[in-house]
Design a protein around this motif. Structure first.
Motif, PDB file in Angstrom:
ATOM      1  N   ARG A  68      16.595  85.024  24.813  1.00 15.31           N
ATOM      2  CA  ARG A  68      17.134  84.763  26.260  1.00 15.31           C
ATOM      3  C   ARG A  68      16.593  85.930  27.305  1.00 15.31           C
ATOM      4  O   ARG A  68      16.749  85.561  28.365  1.00 15.31           O
ATOM      5  CB  ARG A  68      18.565  84.504  26.119  1.00 15.31           C
ATOM      6  N   ALA A  69      16.436  87.121  26.814  1.00 17.41           N
ATOM      7  CA  ALA A  69      15.901  88.139  27.728  1.00 17.41           C
ATOM      8  C   ALA A  69      15.255  88.990  27.082  1.00 17.41           C
ATOM      9  O   ALA A  69      15.325  89.178  25.680  1.00 17.41           O
ATOM     10  CB  ALA A  69      16.905  88.754  28.419  1.00 17.41           C
ATOM     11  N   LYS A 124      11.415  83.331  29.741  1.00 17.10           N
ATOM     12  CA  LYS A 124      12.459  84.389  29.500  1.00 17.10           C
ATOM     13  C   LYS A 124      12.518  85.548  30.449  1.00 17.10           C
ATOM     14  O   LYS A 124      11.522  86.184  30.654  1.00 17.10           O
ATOM     15  CB  LYS A 124      12.837  84.789  28.265  1.00 17.10           C
ATOM     16  N   ILE A 227      22.290  89.113  30.958  1.00 21.81           N
ATOM     17  CA  ILE A 227      21.482  87.596  31.437  1.00 21.81           C
ATOM     18  C   ILE A 227      21.583  86.802  30.290  1.00 21.81           C
ATOM     19  O   ILE A 227      21.562  85.554  30.456  1.00 21.81           O
ATOM     20  CB  ILE A 227      19.975  88.191  31.604  1.00 21.81           C
ATOM     21  N   LYS A 230      24.450  84.480  29.861  1.00 22.81           N
ATOM     22  CA  LYS A 230      24.372  83.095  31.040  1.00 22.81           C
ATOM     23  C   LYS A 230      23.834  81.706  30.290  1.00 22.81           C
ATOM     24  O   LYS A 230      23.085  81.730  29.273  1.00 22.81           O
ATOM     25  CB  LYS A 230      23.643  83.369  32.195  1.00 22.81           C
ATOM     26  N   VAL A 235      19.428  80.251  33.869  1.00 20.60           N
ATOM     27  CA  VAL A 235      18.243  81.414  33.806  1.00 20.60           C
ATOM     28  C   VAL A 235      16.736  81.207  34.017  1.00 20.60           C
ATOM     29  O   VAL A 235      16.266  81.693  34.733  1.00 20.60           O
ATOM     30  CB  VAL A 235      18.857  82.312  32.786  1.00 20.60           C
ATOM     31  N   GLN A 236      16.371  80.418  32.882  1.00 16.67           N
ATOM     32  CA  GLN A 236      14.857  80.086  33.030  1.00 16.67           C
ATOM     33  C   GLN A 236      14.462  79.313  34.288  1.00 16.67           C
ATOM     34  O   GLN A 236      13.416  79.615  34.818  1.00 16.67           O
ATOM     35  CB  GLN A 236      14.660  79.509  31.585  1.00 16.67           C
ATOM     36  N   THR A 238      16.183  79.553  37.061  1.00 13.13           N
ATOM     37  CA  THR A 238      16.096  80.503  38.159  1.00 13.13           C
ATOM     38  C   THR A 238      14.840  81.436  38.449  1.00 13.13           C
ATOM     39  O   THR A 238      14.059  81.585  39.328  1.00 13.13           O
ATOM     40  CB  THR A 238      17.296  81.511  38.183  1.00 13.13           C
ATOM     41  N   LYS A 239      14.271  81.997  37.170  1.00 13.67           N
ATOM     42  CA  LYS A 239      13.090  82.753  37.055  1.00 13.67           C
ATOM     43  C   LYS A 239      11.870  82.007  37.546  1.00 13.67           C
ATOM     44  O   LYS A 239      11.081  82.225  38.336  1.00 13.67           O
ATOM     45  CB  LYS A 239      12.837  83.208  35.641  1.00 13.67           C
TER      46      LYS A 239
END
Length: 283
Positions: A68-69, A124, A227, A230, A235-236, A238-239
């Protein structure tokens, strides 16, 4: 290709990913992967093999469901000394005809560009943690990251004009958008002067400066873990929309995120996030 067929298990997650010759990959926290440039005896100078492995690793982690990060750093005394000059002699085409040489070199440069663009395209979020020195191609590489941290003793240098070439794998295209000051970026690229950690923070190349490498990596792990806690869908998404909006008009960005959320808001992550109950599923 360059990636070894051997697979290794990551004990903290019980998963297998590829083993790379010039990259060291660890999992310091659940759902967090740490990719380290791993030629410390060469100050992490980037050979062709390392260069291509970077692209392969980030493509793989982009599709690794429990990742995830990602943290990107360098093993040893510095992040990277940049291009391995001796290795890049092999890039020069052997054809006798200049036009054929040009086409062959173009193909190689595009492959090198794609390897670093894989950091930006990775689904990610990527946190670059830079220490010691970040020279030449190292700046190209971290410009593709989403968040950048730096240790206090570190400096950066857009070095290419000092070796008679044009930076061609991302710095010229991405750094002006990161800094927001074309005159200053022109100065960096045309003079190859060193950029201190204080200056890098002041002009926005990095988010923050930590006292040393150890505290910087601790901060990077804590940030990545936050991160990773979440919703991976949020998250993905948003990126993806941040990168898209950087290169498009405001209206185009609004139209895209509207389409994104019209699909993603129908999923279960908003309910989990707002209720605070349960765990997010890996996509």
């Amino acid at each position: 290709m360059l990636r070894k067929a051997l697979q290794r298990s990551l004990p903290s997650l019980g998963r297998s990913i590829s083993t790379y010759q010039f990259l060291k990959i660890e999992t310091p926290s659940p759902k967090v992967y740490h990719v380290q440039l791993n030629r410390p005896e060469k100050r992490n100078a980037m050979s062709l093999e390392m260069w291509y492995e970077i692209g392969e690793a980030f493509d793989e982690l982009s599709d690794t469901s429990d990742c995830r990060a990602i943290i990107l750093s360098g093993n040893g005394k510095m992040f990277t000394a940049g291009i391995d000059i001796s290795a890049f002699i092999s890039v020069v085409p052997q054809q006798s005809d200049s036009a054929h040489k040009s086409l062959s070199l173009l193909k190689t440069v595009k492959k090198l560009q794609d390897s670093f663009t894989a950091v930006e395209k990775c689904r990610k979020p990527v946190i670059a943690a830079v220490h010691g020195a970040c020279i030449g191609g190292g700046i190209d590489l971290i410009c593709g990251a989403d968040i950048r941290l730096m240790s206090s003793e570190c400096y950066m240098q857009v070095k290419e004009v000092d070796i008679g070439i044009v930076a061609d794998v991302g710095t010229i295209q991405r750094l002006p958008k990161i800094v927001g000051n074309q005159s200053l970026v022109n100065e960096y690229c045309l003079t190859a002067r060193k950029i201190s950690s204080d200056e890098a923070a002041r002009v926005g190349i990095v988010s923050r400066v930590l006292v040393d490498k150890e505290s910087m990596i601790e901060e990077a792990v804590a940030l990545a873990a936050q991160i990773a806690s979440k919703s991976p869908v949020a998250v993905q998404g948003t990126k993806s929309n941040l990168v898209y909006s950087r290169d498009h008009t405001v209206q185009e960005g609004l139209d895209r995120v509207a389409l994104w959320n019209s699909a993603m808001l129908l999923g279960g992550d908003p309910i989990v996030a707002m209720s605070g109950a349960g765990e997010f599923e890996d996509p």
